[in-house]
Design a protein around this motif. Structure first.
Motif, PDB file in Angstrom:
ATOM      1  N   GLN A 173      -8.910 -37.128  17.087  1.00  0.00           N
ATOM      2  CA  GLN A 173     -10.056 -36.067  16.937  1.00  0.00           C
ATOM      3  C   GLN A 173      -9.906 -35.118  17.766  1.00  0.00           C
ATOM      4  N   VAL A 174     -10.246 -33.886  17.166  1.00  0.00           N
ATOM      5  CA  VAL A 174     -10.223 -32.719  18.224  1.00  0.00           C
ATOM      6  C   VAL A 174     -11.292 -32.849  18.755  1.00  0.00           C
ATOM      7  N   GLN A 175     -11.597 -31.864  20.456  1.00  0.00           N
ATOM      8  CA  GLN A 175     -13.153 -31.222  20.617  1.00  0.00           C
ATOM      9  C   GLN A 175     -12.463 -30.791  21.991  1.00  0.00           C
ATOM     10  N   LEU A 176     -13.514 -29.670  21.936  1.00  0.00           N
ATOM     11  CA  LEU A 176     -13.262 -28.379  22.400  1.00  0.00           C
ATOM     12  C   LEU A 176     -14.989 -28.751  23.117  1.00  0.00           C
ATOM     13  N   VAL A 177     -15.260 -28.846  24.562  1.00  0.00           N
ATOM     14  CA  VAL A 177     -16.054 -29.377  24.779  1.00  0.00           C
ATOM     15  C   VAL A 177     -15.836 -28.243  26.366  1.00  0.00           C
ATOM     16  N   GLU A 178     -16.818 -27.254  26.597  1.00  0.00           N
ATOM     17  CA  GLU A 178     -17.435 -26.179  27.668  1.00  0.00           C
ATOM     18  C   GLU A 178     -18.519 -26.672  28.798  1.00  0.00           C
ATOM     19  N   SER A 179     -18.315 -26.075  29.686  1.00  0.00           N
ATOM     20  CA  SER A 179     -19.278 -26.459  30.663  1.00  0.00           C
ATOM     21  C   SER A 179     -19.319 -24.917  32.169  1.00  0.00           C
ATOM     22  N   GLY A 180     -20.023 -24.942  32.445  1.00  0.00           N
ATOM     23  CA  GLY A 180     -20.097 -24.062  33.875  1.00  0.00           C
ATOM     24  C   GLY A 180     -21.638 -22.767  32.852  1.00  0.00           C
ATOM     25  N   GLY A 181     -22.399 -22.969  32.569  1.00  0.00           N
ATOM     26  CA  GLY A 181     -22.657 -22.125  31.935  1.00  0.00           C
ATOM     27  C   GLY A 181     -24.266 -21.930  32.499  1.00  0.00           C
ATOM     28  N   GLY A 182     -24.626 -21.101  32.742  1.00  0.00           N
ATOM     29  CA  GLY A 182     -26.312 -21.571  33.689  1.00  0.00           C
ATOM     30  C   GLY A 182     -26.645 -20.588  34.025  1.00  0.00           C
ATOM     31  N   GLY A 219     -23.644 -11.338  39.829  1.00  0.00           N
ATOM     32  CA  GLY A 219     -23.264 -12.935  39.967  1.00  0.00           C
ATOM     33  C   GLY A 219     -22.041 -13.116  39.551  1.00  0.00           C
ATOM     34  N   ALA A 220     -21.529 -14.672  39.240  1.00  0.00           N
ATOM     35  CA  ALA A 220     -20.408 -14.615  39.362  1.00  0.00           C
ATOM     36  C   ALA A 220     -19.630 -16.244  38.223  1.00  0.00           C
ATOM     37  N   PHE A 237     -14.042  -9.984  33.816  1.00  0.00           N
ATOM     38  CA  PHE A 237     -13.810 -11.132  33.154  1.00  0.00           C
ATOM     39  C   PHE A 237     -12.162 -11.104  33.257  1.00  0.00           C
ATOM     40  N   ALA A 238     -11.421 -12.864  33.426  1.00  0.00           N
ATOM     41  CA  ALA A 238     -10.333 -13.302  33.654  1.00  0.00           C
ATOM     42  C   ALA A 238     -10.345 -14.371  32.627  1.00  0.00           C
ATOM     43  N   ILE A 239      -9.192 -14.875  31.509  1.00  0.00           N
ATOM     44  CA  ILE A 239      -8.971 -16.158  31.447  1.00  0.00           C
ATOM     45  C   ILE A 239      -7.535 -17.291  32.072  1.00  0.00           C
ATOM     46  N   SER A 240      -7.746 -18.128  32.017  1.00  0.00           N
ATOM     47  CA  SER A 240      -6.546 -18.337  32.116  1.00  0.00           C
ATOM     48  C   SER A 240      -6.877 -20.028  31.909  1.00  0.00           C
ATOM     49  N   ARG A 241      -5.443 -20.269  31.424  1.00  0.00           N
ATOM     50  CA  ARG A 241      -5.245 -22.244  31.191  1.00  0.00           C
ATOM     51  C   ARG A 241      -3.944 -22.888  32.266  1.00  0.00           C
ATOM     52  N   MET A 248     -16.075 -15.290  35.619  1.00  0.00           N
ATOM     53  CA  MET A 248     -16.823 -14.035  34.783  1.00  0.00           C
ATOM     54  C   MET A 248     -17.696 -13.579  35.829  1.00  0.00           C
ATOM     55  N   ASN A 249     -17.489 -12.318  36.375  1.00  0.00           N
ATOM     56  CA  ASN A 249     -17.960 -11.531  37.839  1.00  0.00           C
ATOM     57  C   ASN A 249     -18.691 -10.514  37.540  1.00  0.00           C
ATOM     58  N   SER A 250     -19.404 -10.518  38.334  1.00  0.00           N
ATOM     59  CA  SER A 250     -19.728  -8.589  38.121  1.00  0.00           C
ATOM     60  C   SER A 250     -20.551  -9.141  37.319  1.00  0.00           C
ATOM     61  N   LEU A 251     -21.592 -10.444  36.892  1.00  0.00           N
ATOM     62  CA  LEU A 251     -22.426 -10.290  35.501  1.00  0.00           C
ATOM     63  C   LEU A 251     -23.934  -9.189  35.434  1.00  0.00           C
ATOM     64  N   LYS A 252     -23.843  -8.594  34.334  1.00  0.00           N
ATOM     65  CA  LYS A 252     -24.646  -8.086  33.873  1.00  0.00           C
ATOM     66  C   LYS A 252     -25.623  -8.519  32.690  1.00  0.00           C
ATOM     67  N   PRO A 253     -26.827  -8.616  33.041  1.00  0.00           N
ATOM     68  CA  PRO A 253     -27.718  -9.363  31.098  1.00  0.00           C
ATOM     69  C   PRO A 253     -27.443  -8.944  30.170  1.00  0.00           C
ATOM     70  N   GLU A 254     -26.192  -8.234  29.516  1.00  0.00           N
ATOM     71  CA  GLU A 254     -25.563  -7.798  28.847  1.00  0.00           C
ATOM     72  C   GLU A 254     -24.755  -9.163  28.095  1.00  0.00           C
ATOM     73  N   ASP A 255     -24.519  -9.582  29.491  1.00  0.00           N
ATOM     74  CA  ASP A 255     -23.750 -11.013  29.443  1.00  0.00           C
ATOM     75  C   ASP A 255     -24.075 -11.622  29.098  1.00  0.00           C
ATOM     76  N   THR A 256     -25.338 -11.970  28.879  1.00  0.00           N
ATOM     77  CA  THR A 256     -25.957 -12.838  28.708  1.00  0.00           C
ATOM     78  C   THR A 256     -26.125 -13.436  26.450  1.00  0.00           C
ATOM     79  N   ALA A 257     -25.467 -14.836  26.803  1.00  0.00           N
ATOM     80  CA  ALA A 257     -25.125 -14.681  25.256  1.00  0.00           C
ATOM     81  C   ALA A 257     -24.663 -17.201  25.550  1.00  0.00           C
ATOM     82  N   VAL A 258     -25.016 -17.343  24.752  1.00  0.00           N
ATOM     83  CA  VAL A 258     -24.229 -18.643  23.849  1.00  0.00           C
ATOM     84  C   VAL A 258     -22.383 -18.438  24.201  1.00  0.00           C
TER      85      VAL A 258
END
Length: 126
Positions: free
Chosen positions: A1-10, A16-17, A69-73, A84-94
């Motif tokens: 079963q494939v699962q992707l689980v996100e974490s780290g939001g807040g 901020g970052a 923003f910078a993506i890595s794997r 995610m650096n230099s966050l802005k209010p418009e970055d608010t989302a799920v």
């Protein structure tokens, strides 16, 4: 079963970052490109960034996050990260991570991605 689980939001103040993580299981990660999407209330889901199959895979960033923003794997750990650096209010989302069985990760559109996580809320507010 494939699962992707996100974490780290807040909740974070403007400027901020945060670092989001996506843990993948049930698939051979090195065969998949990974994307991050986000959806704000009342708006359509949008592709934010993506990375190709290898740990140094090709990347793409939406203009709205380029330079912030910078993506890595880490294929050995089956993890994908979104710094995610230099966050802005418009970055608010799920924020969602998603996987597709392609070498090239862009265009970052929902219909190209097969497996999805459940999302993690990011709120940028003072």
């Amino acid at each position: 079963q494939v699962q992707l689980v996100e974490s780290g939001g807040g909740l974070v103040q403007p400027g901020g970052a945060l670092r989001l993580s996506c843990a993948l299981s049930g698939l051979m990660m090195n065969y998949y490109s990974i994307g991050w999407f986000r959806q704000a209330p009342g708006k359509e889901r949008e592709g934010v960034t993506c990375i190709g199959r290898s740990s140094y895979g090709n990347t793409y960033y939406a203009d709205s996050v380029k330079g912030r923003f910078a993506i890595s794997r880490d294929n050995a750990k089956s993890m994908v990260y979104l710094q995610m650096n230099s966050l802005k209010p418009e970055d608010t989302a799920v924020y969602y991570c998603a996987a597709n069985l392609r070498n090239v990760c862009y265009p970052v559109v929902s219909e190209r991605y097969t497996y999805w996580g459940q999302g993690t809320q990011v709120t940028v507010s003072s």
